[in-house]
Write a protein that holds these residues in place. Structure first.
Motif, PDB file in Angstrom:
ATOM      1  N   ASP A  63       0.869  -1.182   0.000  1.00 13.15           N
ATOM      2  CA  ASP A  63       0.000   0.000   0.000  1.00 13.15           C
ATOM      3  C   ASP A  63       0.905   1.231   0.000  1.00 13.15           C
ATOM      4  OD1 ASP A  63      -1.849   2.006   0.448  1.00 13.15           O
ATOM      5  OD2 ASP A  63      -2.993   0.851   1.916  1.00 13.15           O
ATOM      6  N   VAL A  64       1.205   1.748  -1.197  1.00 15.30           N
ATOM      7  CA  VAL A  64       2.248   2.768  -1.351  1.00 15.30           C
ATOM      8  C   VAL A  64       1.689   4.008  -2.033  1.00 15.30           C
ATOM      9  CG1 VAL A  64       4.540   3.286  -2.274  1.00 15.30           C
ATOM     10  CG2 VAL A  64       3.965   0.931  -1.568  1.00 15.30           C
ATOM     11  N   THR A  65       1.974   5.158  -1.435  1.00 21.11           N
ATOM     12  CA  THR A  65       1.571   6.452  -2.000  1.00 21.11           C
ATOM     13  C   THR A  65       2.814   7.316  -2.169  1.00 21.11           C
ATOM     14  OG1 THR A  65      -0.545   6.318  -0.824  1.00 21.11           O
ATOM     15  CG2 THR A  65       0.103   8.479  -1.682  1.00 21.11           C
ATOM     16  N   LEU A  66       2.881   8.043  -3.269  1.00 21.72           N
ATOM     17  CA  LEU A  66       3.983   8.972  -3.528  1.00 21.72           C
ATOM     18  C   LEU A  66       3.435  10.388  -3.614  1.00 21.72           C
ATOM     19  CD1 LEU A  66       5.889   7.151  -6.449  1.00 21.72           C
ATOM     20  CD2 LEU A  66       5.950   6.657  -4.005  1.00 21.72           C
ATOM     21  N   LEU A  67       4.155  11.340  -3.018  1.00 24.94           N
ATOM     22  CA  LEU A  67       3.780  12.750  -3.112  1.00 24.94           C
ATOM     23  C   LEU A  67       5.000  13.597  -3.434  1.00 24.94           C
ATOM     24  CD1 LEU A  67       2.042  15.319  -2.742  1.00 24.94           C
ATOM     25  CD2 LEU A  67       2.587  15.193  -0.283  1.00 24.94           C
ATOM     26  N   SER A  68       4.937  14.297  -4.550  1.00 32.44           N
ATOM     27  CA  SER A  68       5.917  15.337  -4.870  1.00 32.44           C
ATOM     28  C   SER A  68       5.256  16.695  -4.678  1.00 32.44           C
ATOM     29  CB  SER A  68       6.396  15.213  -6.328  1.00 32.44           C
ATOM     30  OG  SER A  68       7.250  14.115  -6.506  1.00 32.44           O
ATOM     31  N   ASP A  69       5.805  17.487  -3.770  1.00 33.77           N
ATOM     32  CA  ASP A  69       5.272  18.824  -3.507  1.00 33.77           C
ATOM     33  C   ASP A  69       6.245  19.860  -4.042  1.00 33.77           C
ATOM     34  OD1 ASP A  69       4.221  21.180  -2.544  1.00 33.77           O
ATOM     35  OD2 ASP A  69       4.380  20.655  -0.428  1.00 33.77           O
ATOM     36  N   SER A  70       5.918  20.448  -5.192  1.00 35.78           N
ATOM     37  CA  SER A  70       6.675  21.559  -5.795  1.00 35.78           C
ATOM     38  C   SER A  70       8.010  21.093  -6.350  1.00 35.78           C
ATOM     39  CB  SER A  70       6.891  22.684  -4.778  1.00 35.78           C
ATOM     40  OG  SER A  70       5.661  23.098  -4.208  1.00 35.78           O
ATOM     41  N   GLY A  71       7.944  20.398  -7.477  1.00 28.18           N
ATOM     42  CA  GLY A  71       9.146  19.909  -8.133  1.00 28.18           C
ATOM     43  C   GLY A  71       9.112  20.173  -9.621  1.00 28.18           C
ATOM     44  N   GLN A  72       9.261  21.429 -10.017  1.00 31.61           N
ATOM     45  CA  GLN A  72       9.238  21.770 -11.437  1.00 31.61           C
ATOM     46  C   GLN A  72      10.330  22.802 -11.744  1.00 31.61           C
ATOM     47  OE1 GLN A  72       5.510  22.812 -13.837  1.00 31.61           O
ATOM     48  NE2 GLN A  72       6.456  24.823 -13.641  1.00 31.61           N
ATOM     49  N   LEU A  73      11.245  22.442 -12.617  1.00 35.21           N
ATOM     50  CA  LEU A  73      12.273  23.378 -13.072  1.00 35.21           C
ATOM     51  C   LEU A  73      12.765  22.917 -14.435  1.00 35.21           C
ATOM     52  CD1 LEU A  73      14.096  25.832 -12.624  1.00 35.21           C
ATOM     53  CD2 LEU A  73      15.705  24.337 -11.414  1.00 35.21           C
ATOM     54  N   LEU A  74      12.405  23.641 -15.468  1.00 34.39           N
ATOM     55  CA  LEU A  74      12.786  23.277 -16.824  1.00 34.39           C
ATOM     56  C   LEU A  74      14.191  23.777 -17.136  1.00 34.39           C
ATOM     57  CD1 LEU A  74       9.756  22.718 -16.857  1.00 34.39           C
ATOM     58  CD2 LEU A  74       9.668  23.663 -19.174  1.00 34.39           C
ATOM     59  N   TYR A  75      15.002  22.864 -17.689  1.00 32.24           N
ATOM     60  CA  TYR A  75      16.406  23.172 -17.978  1.00 32.24           C
ATOM     61  C   TYR A  75      16.876  22.194 -19.057  1.00 32.24           C
ATOM     62  CZ  TYR A  75      21.456  23.740 -16.916  1.00 32.24           C
ATOM     63  OH  TYR A  75      22.809  23.979 -16.978  1.00 32.24           O
ATOM     64  N   ALA A  76      17.538  22.709 -20.074  1.00 31.77           N
ATOM     65  CA  ALA A  76      17.902  21.886 -21.232  1.00 31.77           C
ATOM     66  C   ALA A  76      19.074  20.950 -20.950  1.00 31.77           C
ATOM     67  CB  ALA A  76      18.227  22.775 -22.424  1.00 31.77           C
ATOM     68  N   LYS A  77      19.835  21.178 -19.881  1.00 32.06           N
ATOM     69  CA  LYS A  77      21.070  20.425 -19.666  1.00 32.06           C
ATOM     70  C   LYS A  77      21.006  19.510 -18.444  1.00 32.06           C
ATOM     71  CE  LYS A  77      23.972  23.977 -21.826  1.00 32.06           C
ATOM     72  NZ  LYS A  77      25.141  24.892 -21.646  1.00 32.06           N
ATOM     73  N   TRP A  78      19.820  19.028 -18.107  1.00 29.09           N
ATOM     74  CA  TRP A  78      19.711  18.189 -16.916  1.00 29.09           C
ATOM     75  C   TRP A  78      20.560  16.932 -17.032  1.00 29.09           C
ATOM     76  CZ3 TRP A  78      18.871  20.178 -12.659  1.00 29.09           C
ATOM     77  CH2 TRP A  78      17.803  21.031 -12.367  1.00 29.09           C
ATOM     78  N   GLN A  79      20.575  16.294 -18.209  1.00 28.52           N
ATOM     79  CA  GLN A  79      21.354  15.070 -18.329  1.00 28.52           C
ATOM     80  C   GLN A  79      22.837  15.337 -18.091  1.00 28.52           C
ATOM     81  OE1 GLN A  79      22.572  12.573 -21.968  1.00 28.52           O
ATOM     82  NE2 GLN A  79      20.673  11.570 -21.294  1.00 28.52           N
ATOM     83  N   TYR A  80      23.333  16.423 -18.665  1.00 29.47           N
ATOM     84  CA  TYR A  80      24.733  16.777 -18.465  1.00 29.47           C
ATOM     85  C   TYR A  80      25.014  17.049 -16.990  1.00 29.47           C
ATOM     86  CZ  TYR A  80      29.098  19.393 -18.557  1.00 29.47           C
ATOM     87  OH  TYR A  80      30.372  19.827 -18.304  1.00 29.47           O
ATOM     88  N   THR A  81      24.132  17.819 -16.346  1.00 23.64           N
ATOM     89  CA  THR A  81      24.318  18.140 -14.928  1.00 23.64           C
ATOM     90  C   THR A  81      24.339  16.883 -14.074  1.00 23.64           C
ATOM     91  OG1 THR A  81      23.354  20.357 -15.098  1.00 23.64           O
ATOM     92  CG2 THR A  81      23.278  19.309 -12.939  1.00 23.64           C
ATOM     93  N   ALA A  82      23.373  15.999 -14.299  1.00 24.69           N
ATOM     94  CA  ALA A  82      23.294  14.779 -13.488  1.00 24.69           C
ATOM     95  C   ALA A  82      24.511  13.883 -13.713  1.00 24.69           C
ATOM     96  CB  ALA A  82      22.013  14.022 -13.811  1.00 24.69           C
TER      97      ALA A  82
END
Length: 412
Positions: A245-264
């Motif tokens: 019985d699993v629930t997930l909550l993301s509260d305020s997780g939005q940031l658009l950026y073209a280089k996320w893969q490079y950063t990660a």
């Protein structure tokens, strides 16, 4: 000193008043640092300070047998961004339900942001500041005793067990490398992107205290909201494989950026499974896409946000225009992005439920607040709209529904 005397909203408000005082950046920075030091000292010498467990106590569940007492659990293998010690918080309730909470605290996405961690002085003076790089006493006020982590009986989760994975590495909890950068003073410094290593070490210890659960809530705010879809697979497969019985909550997780893969990959040193799935500007959607393709409707998915988040819109303004401030134009852009994101989330997880608000405060610069779940706002109600506390209580019981969805139909 009363418990809950300090919380993130009151801290932000106090620093905002300093900023409004307009006495010059240097003066405000010194004053802000003093405010931060004073609050930290007050916490460190008050009942609000969480007692410290021995690191070995995690082997013995009885170490946290007393309900409703928050403990600080040192993680000797852990490391904060500036090289200082790392710890988490744990609390036993009176039920078999468990919340694993992934804390927020900003993000460093390039060398410039890495060189500008958050301090009270930078917040008060309005200078760019992007992430918390340590867990000094001041940050405790943002981790426990507020919102969903409150011990108040009005909190529907007051009887749950809690593991709070703190955050002080600027890498959305997924990093695993040391990054050398040049500080604002021109000195060579090291930022320890150890979020994922900290997470694993913390869970290895905490799961011994809470080896099983009836209901599992994996929640996070801000940076922790981004981490929820990134880390839920590990939590479920490596630590709580028996959770049904699993629930997930993301509260305020939005940031658009073209280089996320490079950063990660290159900045944070994240593992391949974190960066390889990043193929759009929206890191949260990419991680949710990977998670939902693996688990489908076996999980309950929840997402929350304010409509014109003043803080995340300032981050977005910095990403796109190199201006660290929020205004009506960039808040409108955030609003449009949120509408697109909600539609995409609904497409990949048709059963997802939303909680949207348009609340403002003195610190929001014309925009709306940033995060609810671990704020006093958690208990705020409006005519016809229940509090997030009640919405989330119903959701973990299987009664999901959207709150505030009509706000996305409005113009600014």
């Amino acid at each position: 000193m009363k418990k809950n005397a300090f919380n993130q909203s009151s801290i932000q408000h106090g620093l905002f008043l300093l900023h409004r005082a307009g006495r010059g950046e240097d003066f405000l920075e010194r004053a802000g640092d003093l405010v931060e030091h004073t609050i930290g000292a007050g916490i460190a010498h008050s009942p609000l300070e969480a007692p410290v467990l021995s690191p070995d106590a995690a082997i013995v569940p009885a170490a946290v047998s007393e309900p409703f007492v928050w403990f600080r659990l040192p993680i000797p293998e852990g490391l904060s961004g500036d090289g200082s010690e790392y710890h988490i918080y744990v609390r036993r309730g009176t039920s078999e339900n468990l919340c694993v909470f992934l804390s927020g605290g900003g993000v460093a996405w390039n060398a410039f942001t890495a060189a500008r961690p958050v301090t009270g002085g930078k917040v008060a003076s309005g200078r760019p500041n992007y992430y918390w790089n340590n867990l000094r006493p001041f940050t405790q006020a943002m981790n426990i005793h507020v919102g969903i982590t409150s011990n108040a009986r009005v909190n529907p989760f007051h009887n749950w067990n809690f593991i709070v994975i703190t955050y002080s590495t600027g890498d959305f909890h997924v990093g695993d490398r040391d990054f050398v950068y040049q500080s604002e003073e021109g000195e060579e410094e090291v930022l320890h992107f150890r979020g994922h290593r900290n997470f694993r070490a913390a869970m290895d210890r905490a799961v011994r205290l809470f080896p099983s659960c009836e209901k599992l809530l994996i929640a996070g705010n801000s940076a922790g909201a981004f981490a929820v879809p990134a880390l839920s697979q590990e939590i479920l497969e490596d630590y709580y494989p028996g959770a049904k019985d699993v629930t997930l909550l993301s509260d305020s997780g939005q940031l658009l950026y073209a280089k996320w893969q490079y950063t990660a990959r290159e900045l944070w040193g994240a593992g391949e499974r974190f960066w390889k799935v990043l193929h759009t500007r929206n890191i949260t959607l990419d991680w949710y896409e990977a998670l939902t393709s693996r688990f489908g409707d076996r999980l309950r998915y929840l997402y929350a946000s304010s409509t014109h988040d003043y803080l995340l819109s300032a981050y977005y303004n910095d990403v796109t225009n190199k201006i660290y401030e929020s205004d009506a134009e960039v808040q409108d852009a955030y609003f449009q992005q949120l509408k697109d994101m909600a539609a995409s989330l609904k497409e990949m997880a048709p059963g997802i439920a939303f909680y949207f608000n348009s609340w403002k405060s003195p610190v929001t610069c014309g925009g709306t607040i940033h995060t609810v779940v671990r704020e006093p706002y958690f208990f705020t109600t409006e005519p016809g709209r229940p509090s997030m506390a009640h919405w989330l209580r119903d959701a973990v019981a299987g009664k999901t529904g959207d709150i505030g969805a009509e706000l996305l139909l409005r113009a600014h």
